[in-house]
Each structure stands twice: as C-alpha cells, then as structure tokens.
Write a protein that holds these residues in place. Structure first.
Motif, PDB file in Angstrom:
ATOM      1  N   TYR A   1      10.249  61.610  26.830  1.00 49.26           N
ATOM      2  CA  TYR A   1      11.013  62.224  25.735  1.00 49.26           C
ATOM      3  C   TYR A   1      11.990  61.231  25.133  1.00 49.26           C
ATOM      4  O   TYR A   1      12.600  60.429  25.844  1.00 49.26           O
ATOM      5  CB  TYR A   1      11.794  63.432  26.256  1.00 49.26           C
TER       6      TYR A   1
ATOM      7  N   TRP B   1      13.954  59.993  20.996  1.00 50.70           N
ATOM      8  CA  TRP B   1      13.853  59.926  19.535  1.00 50.70           C
ATOM      9  C   TRP B   1      13.256  58.615  19.051  1.00 50.70           C
ATOM     10  O   TRP B   1      12.900  58.496  17.906  1.00 50.70           O
ATOM     11  CB  TRP B   1      15.236  60.119  18.925  1.00 50.70           C
TER      12      TRP B   1
ATOM     13  N   SER C   1      16.622  69.220  22.048  1.00 47.31           N
ATOM     14  CA  SER C   1      17.289  69.804  20.884  1.00 47.31           C
ATOM     15  C   SER C   1      17.240  71.317  20.946  1.00 47.31           C
ATOM     16  O   SER C   1      18.241  71.995  20.789  1.00 47.31           O
ATOM     17  CB  SER C   1      16.574  69.351  19.614  1.00 47.31           C
TER      18      SER C   1
ATOM     19  N   HIS D   1      22.710  59.768  19.195  1.00 52.16           N
ATOM     20  CA  HIS D   1      22.629  59.789  20.668  1.00 52.16           C
ATOM     21  C   HIS D   1      23.217  58.497  21.237  1.00 52.16           C
ATOM     22  O   HIS D   1      24.332  58.134  20.903  1.00 52.16           O
ATOM     23  CB  HIS D   1      21.184  60.006  21.133  1.00 52.16           C
TER      24      HIS D   1
HETATM   25 MO   LIG Z   1      18.031  66.702  19.651  1.00 52.74          MO
END
Ligand SMILES: [Mo]
Ligand SMILES: Nc1nc2c(c(=O)[nH]1)N[C@H]1C(S)=C(S)[C@@H](COP(=O)(O)OP(=O)(O)OC[C@H]3O[C@@H](n4cnc5c(=O)[nH]c(N)nc54)[C@H](O)[C@@H]3O)O[C@H]1N2
Ligand SMILES: Nc1nc2c(c(=O)[nH]1)N[C@H]1C(S)=C(S)[C@@H](COP(=O)(O)OP(=O)(O)OC[C@H]3O[C@@H](n4cnc5c(=O)[nH]c(N)nc54)[C@H](O)[C@@H]3O)O[C@H]1N2
Length: 773
Positions: free
Chosen positions: A119, A121, A153, A641
């Motif tokens: 996982y 981004w 999210s 992040h």
């Molecule tokens: Mo997120």
C-alpha cells in the motif's frame, strides 16, 4: 539536461513546469491553476537530498546470516553493493521462495506466501506507478501475491457505503458536487470541516485547485456553512461560517439528535424514504427508543457530544428549511466504529429527503481529496495492466501487523470469517508502512517475522530501515511519464527534468531485470521498453479523444511536452439517474435502494442500522482517566504524508527539525507548556516527542499532531521507545475500526501529554546511511 527550457511535469499536488537553474530546480506552477499548492516547494530538495539512496543496500545481518526472522531489522547496519550483486542476490532469494516461469496449475502458488499489498501513494505518473509495477511483477514471477483491499484513506467508510449505497468512491467521482456547491447549495453541513490544505492533493494529479474559489462563490451567494470539527481552522474564514466542536468521535450522536428533532417536529420526508430507501422503520424504532428504551433526543446527544441540545435542534431546523448538503470527510471514519458517522450522515440526508436536488443530499469525502466533486471525465485514462493475480488471497489493508504476527489466525471482514496467510516474503514499492500504519512499536515486531523484506524507494525512510534489500528507485523528475488523475481534466506529458541521482533506476527497469533473471522477462515486459509501454497505454485515450472529435495528438507529438484538455461527461451520473428513476437505475446494493437497515451489516455483528457505539478511546471513556487527551492525527498541511518531509515547506513548519503539535491555549497554560516547548505524548502503546504550539483553534482536551514526520525511535530513559521526530503513529492503535470493515482507525486515540523537562534529544535528520553529502 538543457538548462534553459522549462519542461512540463506533474505531481499529486499539482502540475508545473521546471528547469535546472544553477544546479537547482526552478519551479513554476501550472498557469491555469487558480490556487497552486505550497507543497510544490518541497520538490526541489528531492533531486539530491542526503536522504536519497545512491546505490543498492543490503542489511548486514541478512547478508551474513541469510534470510529468516530477525529482531535486528530497524537497528542493523547496511552494506552498499553494486547493482549486479544486488540483483543477483535478490533473484536468488525470489527463486528460493518459488519464483519461476510457467508455474504449474496443480500445486499451491508460491505467491500465497508473498505479501505484495504494498500500500502507498507512490508518485504521479501512469506508467511508473510503483503499485502497478510491483503487482504486475509479482503476478509474473509468483503467479500472484497476498493483496490488500480498501485503503487507509477510507476503510470503514467505503465498506459500509459499498453495502448500503453502492461504490462510494465511484459515486463521488460521478457527481459534480463542487459546481453544485458553488451554485446551488444553501447550507453545507460538513463533518470534519472542509480543510483546503487537504484539497491540495489528488492521486495522480490535481492540476486546478478549485476548493477556495468554490467556497468563495458559495459564500458570495449567501450559502451558509457549518463546520463540525474539533479544530477551528478546518474551515476557511468566510462569511456565513458557523463552527461546532463536538467531542471527537461523537458525531453520530450529534446527528442522531438532529434526526430525532426532525422526527419530533414532523419533518422527516416520508415520501423520499418510501421511494428511495429501505429499512427506515428499524432505524426509527432505534431513534425513538422503542427498540432499546433510549430516545435519541438532542438532550441525549448533548450528554455525549458536548454540543448543547438547543444548538442541535436549531441545526436540524435550519437543515430542514434549506437546500442542505450533508458532507462527511474521510477523517470521521478513520476511527473506531468509523462506519457509523458515515452511515448516519447518509441516513440524516435521507430524512431530509433532498437527495434528488442539485447541491443537496449526501456527500462523502468533499474536503478530503481535491478532485472529489469535480466533473467526471468522458474518456478513459492511460492505465498500466497489472496482470492476473491467481492467488486470490487478501487482507483488509490495515491488518498488516496481524498478518505478519498471526499466520493462520481467524478474523472477520464484511461478515465473513477469513484466515491470515503465512507470509515468508514482503515486497514493498511506493509506500511507507512505517509512516502509514498505526502502533509502530507493534509493526516493528511484525516486521521482524518474515524471512525477507525487499523494498524500493528513492529515500531512506523508516520502512527502508526495516528492510533487508533496498533497491534505489528514481523519482518522477528523473523519468518520462504520462500524468493524469481521476476527475482531473488534463493529460500531461511528464518530461524528464534531471538525470537519476546516484545509481537509482526506474522501478520498471529493476523489475524487468529481475524478471529476466527468473526467466519471466517476456511475461513481465511483453517485449516493451518504458517508451513502448507509454505508447501502448496512451493509445486508448487517444482513440477515445479522436472518436469524440477532440484534439488527439499522436504519441510522439504528445510526449513533446503537450497537454491535452480532457472532455468531461455531459450525461447525468449514477446518483442523478437513481433519483430520476429508482427502479430503472437501481443502486449497487442488495435492494437496489439506499439501505437504512442492512441485513449484511446486522449479520456481521453490528447493529443493522446506523447507531451510536461508544469507542474505547474517546474523552468520556474509562481510559481517559489515565490518558486524558484526544490525539487527532490528521493530514499534514505541509507535505503529502511522509513524502518529501525534508522539503522546504515541510521543514519550515517544524521546530528544530521536530514536528509541531497544537493544543488548546488553556490546556497548555494549565500544564505550564509554552510555545516551542518539547512535549511528550504517550500511552501504553508508545511515546512521541513534539514541539508544542498553544492555539485557540484547538478545542480543549484535544491535541493535534499531523502525520508524516519520519519515524525515529529512540529508547529514552524513563520514557521507553519514543519517536523523537514527532510521528503520531508511535502512539495510535492498530485495532480495526470494527469487525465489519477492519478499517484503519488511526485518526483518533487517547494520550497523556506533558512537558518534556529533561534535555530533549535532537530530531533525526533525513539521511541515507551512505549519503552523498
Ligand atoms: Mo489517504
Ligand atoms: N495516524 C494516522 N495515520 C495515517 C493517517 C491518519 O490520518 N492518521 N492517514 C492514512 C492515509 S489516509 C494514508 S493514504 C496513508 C499514506 O501512507 P503512504 O501512502 O504509505 O505514505 P507516503 O508518504 O505517500 O508513502 C509513499 C512512499 O512511496 C515512495 N515513492 C514515491 N514515488 C515512488 C516511486 O516512483 N517508486 C518507489 N519505489 N517509491 C516511491 C515515497 O518516497 C514514500 O516513501 O497514511 C495513513 N496513516
Ligand atoms: N496537504 C495534504 N493533503 C492531503 C493529504 C496529505 O497528506 N497532505 N492526504 C490525502 C489523503 S491520502 C487523504 S485520504 C485525505 C484525508 O482526508 P481526511 O481524512 O478528511 O483529512 P484529515 O486531515 O485526516 O482530517 C480532517 C479533519 O477532521 C477532523 N476530525 C477528526 N476527527 C473528527 C471527529 O471525530 N469528528 C469531527 N467532526 N471531525 C474530526 C480533524 O480536525 C481533521 O483536521 O487527505 C488528502 N489530502
């Protein structure tokens, strides 16, 4: 590179053009962006920061003792090796774990013990998208991998909405909420506020930041706004804003109080409920107390949420009189029982009965992601095919520690009982679990379990520190790509801006080389190089553009720094069609309607309708006697992040390299804490230092520490393992949101808070073990 010409590029937080100027990247925001993001200023540091990894690294213990569980992960040293050695050893290890061409159908696939959820981004760019690359690679060489479902999210929220409304993310991508808010809404009630800082970002690209202008247009029309949040600056200062600060995690009770008032005053829209929903009677029995003996009156709600009963009743009255949009941000569901506020907001909107009106009804995630609420696109975006995962096993994404620590253990998800796989290899590219996961002390333990951990990143994150083999990846600025994101109305050629740092390689090149060594080159590459893939991926979009009579340049012309305006859809979206004709255009729910009662949810062990369920960690919980502060760990205003935590915008907001935590001014005075003092937040799970900033924007009893500071654990005398840089996940809980969704519940937890009056250790600088500077 040519130092004079500006080249076009894109990021999750905006498009831009840039050129090298005296060794520095000079950035100009996209000229059509009305409100460019300050996050752009983080990018120049990424080119040559000491945090960059210049060569492959192998953990010393793994190199000397071979694969196996190892408690030294996280504290061990690394050895810099040549690419040839790194690739040879990596391929050898993958082969040992079963990687091979043409895996037989009659034996269990080796991918069943490989966790490739990976996982994260990663970066903008449709081809060099690290998740797509790693998934495709694991499908090619292991026949698949143990995947992850849902997101950090939106775990709880997406699961509940998938059962009671249909695919929420798709529904929101499908509806022009921003235009309707600007033009039609009379009252926006937004749970979690509508923080413009969060609209900076959208996965894949957010080239026009519209949030500010939309709110201004709505305000100029006289639209009223109610921001429901413990933090005042979660909503811009605009005329017409009312701020309500309930205790965190109690919004469901507040909404129930409003629903009760609507019921009591005869303003529940029964015709709407009849035509578009199922299950209202069961909800009503709960609301009035006929099923559990407790009427959910505004007075009942006041005792839980702290907002006065008269305010709650007045808000319900106002909502019933106006064209009202009920919005709930993702933040509320990233919490224990996070399904409830989302389902309750949907229920409340149904009671108001305005779902068919433009600018009214229910909305999820407006204010969380920049492109939510923009018009849907009429053409498909270029997409990298990930291949077929034949393993078929998965975890709900935030169950990573459980997966690694409890092979074979049972857990529930969406009403099913499942078991965790036995993981031997973890392969991560494009994510930073030691940023995004909760209870990092526990994650450290979990990461000691697998036989081998392989990670690609461009910088030496805390996750890299916990890996065995680290392969240095390029950043987007060092490669050509195509930039695009859902609901973003442009396709950008992303031009290479700089040569790769050190010996960094593209993820694709790394995987292609490994696939080659494993005899799987053809299946992974299909005979294409990066340029060949870009052309292949571009064609469906080009063809769709041509078909609609739009500008559709050839691939060669496009890649010369072009930008294509993408057409938006001119037909109504799913929600609008459903409201036009609920039986002709049913929703993707078991009944085809909005479910205010769900058999599946009831069967999974939760109440079958939205309900107030007190969490273990809120300000009135028994645990609050020990740990009296509610930590809100929200998204950082100064970065995405943990990405580019070392960049200029991020660093400027820190205090001596340490993340700033805000707390209420009166709380601070009571505890003798002044601006800039080092404070410690702690509970049984862990401990973190931050720099204090007393503020009137924070409600009493709340402390806010955004995510993203790089995890830097030190064993401090009297405090135990403590993150000295200010990463809130040192203290958050990794318990799932509920038995239904197992979603991430990291937004809220209880902590003790005190001034750190011993000498404060220095924050750790961002640095690779063998940095260039
Ligand atoms: Mo997120
Ligand atoms: N307590 C708490 N925790 C949270 C949250 C919260 O609200 N509270 N929010 C959660 C949410 S919503 C999310 S989405 C997650 C985010 O968690 P992540 O998505 O894991 O966070 P990022 O910092 O974006 O990590 C991306 C990583 O990918 C690397 N990367 C970028 N581009 C490339 C590339 O091209 N190749 C490779 N190999 N690597 C690349 C970056 O350097 C970075 O290390 O955090 C979650 N964690
Ligand atoms: N600048 C920037 N923008 C981002 C990101 C980033 O890292 N940086 N991350 C992006 C990602 S991946 C995601 S998923 C979204 C996340 O979007 P969200 O989850 O919506 O954003 P957060 O900032 O975590 O939370 C928003 C606000 O909700 C409030 N809140 C918290 N708990 C409660 C509660 O119980 N009740 C109420 N009423 N309010 C509460 C907090 O005050 C918080 O500031 O943001 C995206 N946008």
């Amino acid at each position: 590179m040519n130092d004079t010409a500006y080249r076009q590029h894109s990021s999750h937080w905006g498009a831009f053009s840039a050129r090298m100027d005296g060794g520095r990247l000079d950035i100009r925001p996209f000229e059509a962006d009305p409100d460019p993001s300050p996050l752009l200023a983080n990018i120049p540091a990424s080119l040559d920061h000491p945090a960059r990894i210049r060569k492959p690294l192998i953990r010393r213990g793994w190199l000397e003792d071979g694969p196996g569980p190892d408690q030294r992960r996280g504290s061990d040293g690394f050895v810099e090796v040549e690419w040839e050695e790194a690739l040879q050893r990596t391929a050898q290890e993958l082969r040992r774990l079963g990687a091979a061409p043409a895996l037989p159908e009659d034996r269990p696939l080796p991918g069943a013990s490989v966790f490739g959820g990976s996982y994260g981004w990663s970066s903008a760019g449709r081809f060099h998208h690290a998740q797509s690359q790693v998934h495709r690679f694991l499908n090619s060489v292991f026949g698949g991998y143990v995947a992850s479902v849902d997101t950090y999210s939106s775990g709880a929220g997406s699961v509940i909405l998938s059962l009671v409304l249909g695919n929420a993310i798709r529904l929101n991508r499908d509806h022009p909420y921003l235009r309707e808010l600007a033009e039609e809404t009379e009252l926006l009630i937004s749970f979690g506020g509508l923080p413009l800082r969060n609209l900076a970002v959208s996965a894949g690209g957010n080239s026009r930041h519209l949030g500010k202008s939309v709110l201004q247009r709505a305000a100029a029309r006289g639209c009223g706004f109610v921001s429901v949040s413990p933090i005042a600056d979660d909503f811009s200062d605009l005329p017409g804003v009312t701020r309500i600060a309930p205790r965190p995690a109690t919004d469901t009770a507040l909404m129930l109080g409003m629903a009760y008032r609507l019921h009591q005053t005869g303003r529940v829209d029964r015709a709407y409920l009849e035509r578009y929903t199922t299950g209202y009677p069961a909800f009503e029995a709960y609301l009035t107390g006929s099923s559990d003996g407790v009427a959910k009156t505004p007075e009942w709600a006041e005792a839980i949420c702290g907002v006065t009963a008269s305010e709650i009743a007045a808000l319900a009255d106002r909502a019933a009189k106006s064209r009202t949009l009920i919005n709930v941000t993702y933040s509320l569901q990233r919490a224990e029982n996070g399904e409830q506020p989302v389902w309750m907001a949907l229920t409340l909107a149904c009671l108001l009965g305005q779902g068919g009106l433009p600018g009214a009804g229910f909305c999820y995630g407006l204010g969380s992601i920049g492109n939510i609420g923009k018009e849907a696109l009429a053409v498909p975006l270029p997409t990298m095919p990930q291949g077929h995962n034949r393993v078929g096993d998965f975890i709900p994404v935030a169950r990573i520690s459980e997966l690694l620590m409890k092979p074979g253990a049972a857990y529930t998800y969406k009403g099913e009982t499942r078991r965790y796989a036995d993981i031997r290899l973890v392969y991560w590219a494009g994510g930073n679990p030691f940023h995004h996961h909760q209870d990092l002390t526990r994650l450290k333990e979990a990461f000691s379990r697998p036989e081998t951990i392989i990670l690609h990143d461009s910088v030496f994150t805390a996750s890299a520190r916990h890996a065995d083999i680290i392969l240095p990846a390029t950043i987007t600025a060092e490669r050509n790509d195509i930039g695009a994101g859902g609901n973003d109305p442009y396709l950008f050629a992303m031009e290479k801006l700089a040569e790769p740092f050190g010996e960094a390689r593209d993820d694709y090149a790394i995987f292609a080389n490994l696939a080659d060594r494993l005899g799987c080159r053809e299946i992974f590459t299909e005979g294409r190089d990066a340029q060949g893939w870009l052309e292949e991926m571009y064609e469906p979009t080009r063809a769709a553009l041509e078909k609609r009579g739009c500008n559709a340049p050839s691939f060669e012309d496009f890649m010369q720094g072009a930008r294509i305006d993408l057409p938006v859809r001119d037909t109504p979206g799913m929600m609008a069609r459903f409201h036009e004709d609920p039986s002709g255009a049913p929703l993707e729910t078991p009944s085809g309607r909005i479910e205010l009662f769900s058999e599946i949810v009831a069967g999974a062990g939760l109440p079958g309708h939205a309900a107030w369920l007190a969490p273990a960690e809120w300000l009135c919980a028994p645990m609050a006697e020990r740990h009296p502060f509610q930590l809100v760990s929200n998204q950082p205003a100064t970065r995405l992040h943990s990405q580019l935590d070392f960049g200029a915008t991020s660093m400027a907001a820190k205090e001596k390299g340490r993340e700033v935590a805000r707390l209420n001014r009166e709380d601070a005075a009571r505890l003798g804490i002044g601006d800039g003092d080092v404070i410690r937040l702690h509970n049984e799970r862990g401990s973190v230092l931050a720099s204090a900033r007393p503020s009137d924007a924070i409600m009493q009893g709340v402390v806010q520490l955004s995510t993203g500071a790089w995890y830097a654990p030190e064993d401090l005398p009297g405090a135990g393992l403590t993150c000295v840089n200010g990463n809130p996940n040192a203290v958050t809980s990794d318990a799932g949101a509920s038995v239904l969704s197992q979603g991430c519940a990291g937004q809220l937890c209880l902590v003790s808070l005190e001034k750190w009056d011993r000498p404060a250790p220095m924050a750790w600088p961002h640095k690779a073990p063998f940095s260039a500077v």
